[in-house]
Design a protein around this motif. Structure first.
Motif, PDB file in Angstrom:
ATOM      1  N   ASP A 274       0.832  -1.208   0.000  1.00  7.72           N
ATOM      2  CA  ASP A 274       0.000   0.000   0.000  1.00  7.72           C
ATOM      3  C   ASP A 274       0.864   1.254   0.000  1.00  7.72           C
ATOM      4  O   ASP A 274       0.590   2.224  -0.719  1.00  7.72           O
ATOM      5  CB  ASP A 274      -0.920   0.000   1.227  1.00  7.72           C
ATOM      6  N   ALA A 275       1.916   1.242   0.818  1.00  2.00           N
ATOM      7  CA  ALA A 275       2.810   2.403   0.895  1.00  2.00           C
ATOM      8  C   ALA A 275       3.508   2.640  -0.442  1.00  2.00           C
ATOM      9  O   ALA A 275       3.658   3.787  -0.890  1.00  2.00           O
ATOM     10  CB  ALA A 275       3.838   2.194   2.006  1.00  2.00           C
ATOM     11  N   VAL A 276       3.933   1.565  -1.121  1.00  5.90           N
ATOM     12  CA  VAL A 276       4.614   1.697  -2.416  1.00  5.90           C
ATOM     13  C   VAL A 276       3.657   2.258  -3.461  1.00  5.90           C
ATOM     14  O   VAL A 276       4.013   3.155  -4.244  1.00  5.90           O
ATOM     15  CB  VAL A 276       5.181   0.328  -2.851  1.00  5.90           C
ATOM     16  N   ARG A 277       2.413   1.743  -3.488  1.00  3.89           N
ATOM     17  CA  ARG A 277       1.446   2.256  -4.482  1.00  3.89           C
ATOM     18  C   ARG A 277       1.120   3.726  -4.245  1.00  3.89           C
ATOM     19  O   ARG A 277       0.947   4.492  -5.204  1.00  3.89           O
ATOM     20  CB  ARG A 277       0.173   1.418  -4.434  1.00  3.89           C
ATOM     21  N   ASN A 278       1.041   4.125  -2.976  1.00  4.36           N
ATOM     22  CA  ASN A 278       0.753   5.531  -2.682  1.00  4.36           C
ATOM     23  C   ASN A 278       1.942   6.432  -3.016  1.00  4.36           C
ATOM     24  O   ASN A 278       1.759   7.564  -3.468  1.00  4.36           O
ATOM     25  CB  ASN A 278       0.384   5.685  -1.206  1.00  4.36           C
TER      26      ASN A 278
ATOM     27  N   THR B  44       9.174   0.927  10.014  1.00  6.16           N
ATOM     28  CA  THR B  44      10.448   1.198   9.344  1.00  6.16           C
ATOM     29  C   THR B  44      10.283   1.184   7.826  1.00  6.16           C
ATOM     30  O   THR B  44      10.763   2.081   7.124  1.00  6.16           O
ATOM     31  CB  THR B  44      11.492   0.151   9.764  1.00  6.16           C
ATOM     32  N   SER B  45       9.620   0.163   7.294  1.00  4.11           N
ATOM     33  CA  SER B  45       9.496   0.033   5.844  1.00  4.11           C
ATOM     34  C   SER B  45       8.687   1.179   5.245  1.00  4.11           C
ATOM     35  O   SER B  45       9.042   1.714   4.195  1.00  4.11           O
ATOM     36  CB  SER B  45       8.870  -1.310   5.486  1.00  4.11           C
ATOM     37  N   ILE B  46       7.591   1.567   5.904  1.00  7.76           N
ATOM     38  CA  ILE B  46       6.769   2.673   5.390  1.00  7.76           C
ATOM     39  C   ILE B  46       7.573   3.975   5.399  1.00  7.76           C
ATOM     40  O   ILE B  46       7.517   4.772   4.450  1.00  7.76           O
ATOM     41  CB  ILE B  46       5.484   2.794   6.217  1.00  7.76           C
ATOM     42  N   PHE B  47       8.342   4.202   6.466  1.00  7.86           N
ATOM     43  CA  PHE B  47       9.194   5.395   6.542  1.00  7.86           C
ATOM     44  C   PHE B  47      10.205   5.404   5.396  1.00  7.86           C
ATOM     45  O   PHE B  47      10.421   6.436   4.738  1.00  7.86           O
ATOM     46  CB  PHE B  47       9.905   5.429   7.892  1.00  7.86           C
ATOM     47  N   LEU B  48      10.829   4.253   5.126  1.00  8.28           N
ATOM     48  CA  LEU B  48      11.867   4.199   4.097  1.00  8.28           C
ATOM     49  C   LEU B  48      11.274   4.288   2.694  1.00  8.28           C
ATOM     50  O   LEU B  48      11.915   4.825   1.786  1.00  8.28           O
ATOM     51  CB  LEU B  48      12.685   2.922   4.266  1.00  8.28           C
ATOM     52  N   VAL B  49      10.066   3.780   2.487  1.00  5.57           N
ATOM     53  CA  VAL B  49       9.399   3.958   1.191  1.00  5.57           C
ATOM     54  C   VAL B  49       9.187   5.444   0.921  1.00  5.57           C
ATOM     55  O   VAL B  49       9.393   5.937  -0.196  1.00  5.57           O
ATOM     56  CB  VAL B  49       8.057   3.201   1.166  1.00  5.57           C
ATOM     57  N   GLU B  50       8.798   6.165   1.957  1.00  6.87           N
ATOM     58  CA  GLU B  50       8.589   7.610   1.813  1.00  6.87           C
ATOM     59  C   GLU B  50       9.889   8.307   1.420  1.00  6.87           C
ATOM     60  O   GLU B  50       9.890   9.221   0.589  1.00  6.87           O
ATOM     61  CB  GLU B  50       8.051   8.178   3.124  1.00  6.87           C
ATOM     62  N   GLN B  51      11.002   7.859   2.014  1.00  7.91           N
ATOM     63  CA  GLN B  51      12.283   8.486   1.672  1.00  7.91           C
ATOM     64  C   GLN B  51      12.723   8.099   0.259  1.00  7.91           C
ATOM     65  O   GLN B  51      13.277   8.927  -0.474  1.00  7.91           O
ATOM     66  CB  GLN B  51      13.370   8.089   2.688  1.00  7.91           C
ATOM     67  N   LEU B  52      12.459   6.845  -0.120  1.00 13.26           N
ATOM     68  CA  LEU B  52      12.831   6.409  -1.468  1.00 13.26           C
ATOM     69  C   LEU B  52      12.061   7.188  -2.529  1.00 13.26           C
ATOM     70  O   LEU B  52      12.566   7.423  -3.631  1.00 13.26           O
ATOM     71  CB  LEU B  52      12.563   4.911  -1.606  1.00 13.26           C
TER      72      LEU B  52
ATOM     73  N   GLY C 248      19.085  -5.078  11.092  1.00 16.36           N
ATOM     74  CA  GLY C 248      19.001  -3.823  11.824  1.00 16.36           C
ATOM     75  C   GLY C 248      19.779  -2.681  11.213  1.00 16.36           C
ATOM     76  O   GLY C 248      19.607  -1.526  11.604  1.00 16.36           O
ATOM     77  N   GLU C 249      20.640  -2.940  10.236  1.00 19.20           N
ATOM     78  CA  GLU C 249      21.396  -1.870   9.586  1.00 19.20           C
ATOM     79  C   GLU C 249      20.707  -1.494   8.286  1.00 19.20           C
ATOM     80  O   GLU C 249      20.476  -2.347   7.426  1.00 19.20           O
ATOM     81  CB  GLU C 249      22.830  -2.322   9.312  1.00 19.20           C
ATOM     82  N   VAL C 250      20.384  -0.211   8.153  1.00 15.53           N
ATOM     83  CA  VAL C 250      19.660   0.270   6.977  1.00 15.53           C
ATOM     84  C   VAL C 250      20.583   1.167   6.164  1.00 15.53           C
ATOM     85  O   VAL C 250      21.223   2.067   6.715  1.00 15.53           O
ATOM     86  CB  VAL C 250      18.389   1.043   7.386  1.00 15.53           C
ATOM     87  N   VAL C 251      20.655   0.912   4.874  1.00 11.62           N
ATOM     88  CA  VAL C 251      21.497   1.697   3.967  1.00 11.62           C
ATOM     89  C   VAL C 251      20.598   2.304   2.900  1.00 11.62           C
ATOM     90  O   VAL C 251      19.811   1.594   2.259  1.00 11.62           O
ATOM     91  CB  VAL C 251      22.588   0.820   3.321  1.00 11.62           C
ATOM     92  N   LEU C 252      20.715   3.618   2.724  1.00 13.13           N
ATOM     93  CA  LEU C 252      19.936   4.351   1.726  1.00 13.13           C
ATOM     94  C   LEU C 252      20.909   5.060   0.801  1.00 13.13           C
ATOM     95  O   LEU C 252      21.789   5.799   1.266  1.00 13.13           O
ATOM     96  CB  LEU C 252      19.020   5.367   2.412  1.00 13.13           C
TER      97      LEU C 252
ATOM     98  N   ARG D 295      16.109  16.117   6.603  1.00 16.37           N
ATOM     99  CA  ARG D 295      15.355  16.427   7.819  1.00 16.37           C
ATOM    100  C   ARG D 295      14.656  15.187   8.361  1.00 16.37           C
ATOM    101  O   ARG D 295      14.606  14.976   9.577  1.00 16.37           O
ATOM    102  CB  ARG D 295      14.338  17.521   7.517  1.00 16.37           C
ATOM    103  N   ALA D 296      14.113  14.376   7.462  1.00 16.87           N
ATOM    104  CA  ALA D 296      13.439  13.148   7.904  1.00 16.87           C
ATOM    105  C   ALA D 296      14.424  12.193   8.559  1.00 16.87           C
ATOM    106  O   ALA D 296      14.108  11.543   9.562  1.00 16.87           O
ATOM    107  CB  ALA D 296      12.749  12.483   6.717  1.00 16.87           C
ATOM    108  N   LEU D 297      15.639  12.090   8.011  1.00 21.17           N
ATOM    109  CA  LEU D 297      16.628  11.170   8.580  1.00 21.17           C
ATOM    110  C   LEU D 297      17.177  11.677   9.909  1.00 21.17           C
ATOM    111  O   LEU D 297      17.755  10.900  10.672  1.00 21.17           O
ATOM    112  CB  LEU D 297      17.776  10.957   7.590  1.00 21.17           C
ATOM    113  N   ASP D 298      16.994  12.966  10.170  1.00 20.08           N
ATOM    114  CA  ASP D 298      17.400  13.492  11.478  1.00 20.08           C
ATOM    115  C   ASP D 298      16.450  13.044  12.581  1.00 20.08           C
ATOM    116  O   ASP D 298      16.813  13.064  13.762  1.00 20.08           O
ATOM    117  CB  ASP D 298      17.451  15.031  11.445  1.00 20.08           C
ATOM    118  N   ALA D 299      15.222  12.666  12.217  1.00 18.64           N
ATOM    119  CA  ALA D 299      14.231  12.226  13.218  1.00 18.64           C
ATOM    120  C   ALA D 299      13.522  10.972  12.714  1.00 18.64           C
ATOM    121  O   ALA D 299      12.323  10.988  12.444  1.00 18.64           O
ATOM    122  CB  ALA D 299      13.235  13.344  13.495  1.00 18.64           C
ATOM    123  N   PRO D 300      14.258   9.847  12.553  1.00 19.44           N
ATOM    124  CA  PRO D 300      13.641   8.612  12.055  1.00 19.44           C
ATOM    125  C   PRO D 300      12.823   7.937  13.144  1.00 19.44           C
ATOM    126  O   PRO D 300      12.848   8.370  14.305  1.00 19.44           O
ATOM    127  CB  PRO D 300      14.861   7.760  11.677  1.00 19.44           C
TER     128      PRO D 300
END
Length: 690
Positions: free
Chosen positions: A350-354, A380-388, A401-405, A420-425
């Protein structure tokens, strides 16, 4: 003889009755007329009649015996029935004797039941061998265990029907009637129905080669059909069947289809439990392989007619390491790796389609155990989809537990939003980001200074360079209004930050002006406050701006200002010192290069007051001893006088004075107060000029 007749008849009648009872022929009775006996009764057999006749004839005192007995009718079959409804038992059928009937009635009453239809019990011949009353009593004992029901004896064959109140009673009846029966009795039909089970549960659980069945089956025939299905679908398994009979199952045909469906699921994975609860199916356990989990997920959508899937809690196989990745490229979005549950997988999609409406999505996510808690994974996944979604192209991957973007931002605004988003994940999330801003060509940057303030535009390569620009504007310029419309971008040439810092330092000396940078081409134009500044700016820029950067300059000196009175000059210089500060090296009288901007402006004010004499006063904080403070403040005042004279102020117009810490303007207990006390002040001497 007349007087003795009554006593003789009475004596003979009593002795005859005793004899009949002792011989077991109580069905017969005798009455006397004198010594002549009249034998009466209904006999069960001809032989019994002859026996009674002979016995009575041989009784002492009997003269003759008149046989008036009859033979009871024979009944084939010889039946007896009892119907129970609560506390009432209704009787009908045949009994071999009055005594037998009485024993039956006494038994029923002794158990607290009410007898109905006792008069319907007819004596007849044809009773089965043995104690008929005992047979009936046994049957009545079983009937008494049912809230309602019927027993029927037919030539000793017992049939019983009804519904048991609970499974314990049902099992007890089954054991009693299928075990040893009283002599002369056989079981014709056991039609006692088991109690209604609600919910009607049937469960099959498999652990390797062992299959355990529990719950209920609606009949013995159905139980056998279940066994046939198991042997057909799951051959070779050790089946441990602990099911019990109960009513309440759905249609038998539909129910057996559901059993076959359950057996089919058990072939897929050796660690499953399938339950049929009324018309609902539950599937629990663990899949050993991803292929098995995929088959089970497909099968869950094919529940048999009349049933519905209530719960699917099959744990997918464990993934180690538990990884997942999202990639965005020209061909759309690709999802791979593992998700901890179907719900989290759905939320991710759902997050990817949006986030990427209309973009093709290739979903290669598989469900697995061994990962983080589903709630944390989903957040975590929904937050990272938004950043992607803020990247033109890139990927995000998570490994234990290690996330690479990484990737390239859509534009400068998206890059800033992402930072700014990565400053407050989300809590406990650490993201290693190597996202670069969008590539800019040509890479342009400009700063303009005019009467309305300072305008910053174009692109900067990093927040570090941006902070350097703002710090320089705050330090070297006179607290002028800054309008910053610059944004971040990639593609800056090497050494960009140092060139910009140098250009800002020189722009600070201009009254108005602008510098612009396009890739490696630097252009500085504007008006300096004096000719000395023009020469110094040109000389320094030519030395400090090195290849591959090229330089073009358009700088000229400002026209002298109109002459002003001493009081106006004092106000102008005081105003300048309130907006800016002359800075020195620590514990030194050496003026910092960044202070030349305010010195140029002080010299310009002094040119407008050519006859004014000014005292340059040095002050310090209270740290250190007073003598050293006074000496340093004097040296700094002298350095300012020398710098202004080098710019063009006539010698003799300025005098230097050092007051040390004798004239504080703020509290020396705080750093801010001490900073205010370390200052240079300009005082126009009264009467020195007009």
């Amino acid at each position: 003889m007349i007087f003795a007749r009554g006593s003789v008849e009475e004596d003979l009648a009593q002795r005859a009755q005793d004899m009949l009872e002792q011989t077991g022929e109580s069905w017969a009775s005798a009455r006397f007329e004198g010594r002549d006996a009249i034998l009466e009764g209904e006999s069960l057999a001809e032989r019994a009649r002859q026996k009674v006749h002979s016995s009575l004839l041989n009784l002492f005192g009997v003269r003759v015996v008149e046989d008036a007995t009859t033979l009871l009718p024979e009944r084939r079959p010889f039946t007896f029935s009892a119907v129970k409804d609560g506390k009432i038992i209704a009787l009908s059928g045949y009994v071999p004797s009055t005594a037998t009937r009485q024993r039956i009635l006494d038994t029923i009453k002794a158990e607290g039941f009410i007898v109905s239809g006792a008069e319907n019990l007819v004596r007849a011949r044809g009773a089965p061998p043995g104690d008929f009353a005992a047979l009936v009593t046994f049957g009545l004992e079983q009937l008494g265990k049912l809230p309602a029901g019927r027993i029927t004896l037919s030539d000793g064959a017992l049939a019983i029907e009804g519904r048991a109140e609970d499974l314990a009673t049902f099992d007890m009846l089954g054991s009693a009637l299928r075990g040893p029966l009283p002599y002369g009795m056989s079981l014709a039909r056991f039609a006692v129905r088991p109690p209604v089970a609600s919910p009607f549960l049937w469960s099959a659980s498999r652990e390797g080669n062992i299959l355990r069945l529990s719950g209920y089956v609606p009949s013995e025939d159905t139980r056998e059909n279940v066994r046939l299905v198991i042997r057909e679908v799951l051959p070779g398994l050790d089946v441990q069947d602990k099911t019990r009979l109960a009513d309440g199952a759905p249609s038998t045909d539909l129910w057996l289809r559901a059993v076959r469906y359950a057996a089919g699921l058990l072939t897929i994975s050796p660690q499953l439990q399938i339950s049929l609860v009324d018309s609902a199916v539950t599937i629990e356990g663990q899949a050993q392989t991803f292929d098995a989990y995929g088959e089970l997920a497909q099968a869950r959508r094919k529940v048999p007619e009349g049933f519905q899937l209530k719960r699917f809690t099959v744990e997918p196989p464990r993934a180690s390491p538990f990884t997942w990745q999202l990639e965005r490229g020209n061909e759309g979005v690709r999802l791979s790796g593992y998700a901890p549950s179907e719900e989290t997988h759905r939320l991710l999609n759902d997050a990817v389609r949006n986030a990427f409406p209309g973009a093709p999505v290739q979903d290669a996510i598989r469900l697995a155990s061994g990962g983080p808690a589903p709630e944390a994974w989903a957040a975590t996944s929904i937050f990272l989809v938004e950043q992607l979604s803020k990247l033109r192209a890139g990927q995000v991957s998570a490994l234990e537990g290690e996330v690479v973007l990484k990737g390239e931002a859509l534009d400068s605004a998206a890059f800033v939003q992402l930072e700014r988003a990565l400053d407050a994940p989300p809590s406990n999330l650490k993201v290693n980001s190597s996202v670069v801003p969008p590539d800019i060509s040509p890479f342009v940057f400009a700063v303009r200074r005019d009467k309305d303030g300072i305008t910053v535009s174009g692109f900067f390569p990093s927040t570090k360079v941006h902070e350097l620009v703002l710090t320089t504007l705050s330090r070297d310029f006179l607290h002028e209004k800054v309008q910053d419309v610059s944004v971040i971008g990639a593609g800056a040439p090497e050494g960009f930050g140092a060139v910009v810092e140098e250009a800002l330092t020189q722009l600070a000396r201009l009254e108005t002006g602008e510098f612009s940078l396009a890739d490696t081409q630097l252009h500085l134009a504007g008006t300096a406050l004096n000719a000395t500044a023009v020469a110094e700016i040109e000389a320094e820029m030519k030395v400090r701006i090195r290849p591959p950067y090229t330089l073009s300059l358009e700088i000229h000196a400002a026209r002298p200002g109109e002459h002003a009175k001493d009081v106006e000059c004092q106000a102008l210089m005081t105003g300048l010192m309130e907006r800016g500060t002359i800075l020195f090296n620590s514990n030194s009288a050496r003026i910092l290069r960044s202070s030349r901007s305010i010195l140029d402006r002080l010299a310009y004010v002094l040119e407008r007051c050519p006859a004014a004499h000014v005292s340059v006063e040095g002050h310090s904080d209270a740290l250190g001893d007073p003598t050293s403070n006074q000496r340093l403040s004097l040296m700094r005042a002298q350095a300012v006088v020398k710098a202004l004279e080098e710019i063009g102020v006539a010698k003799g117009r300025l005098s230097a004075v050092g007051y040390g810490d004798a004239r504080p303007v703020s509290d020396n207990e705080t750093e801010m107060g001490r900073a205010r006390n370390r200052r240079i002040e300009f005082v126009v001497k009264e009467g020195a000029g007009q």
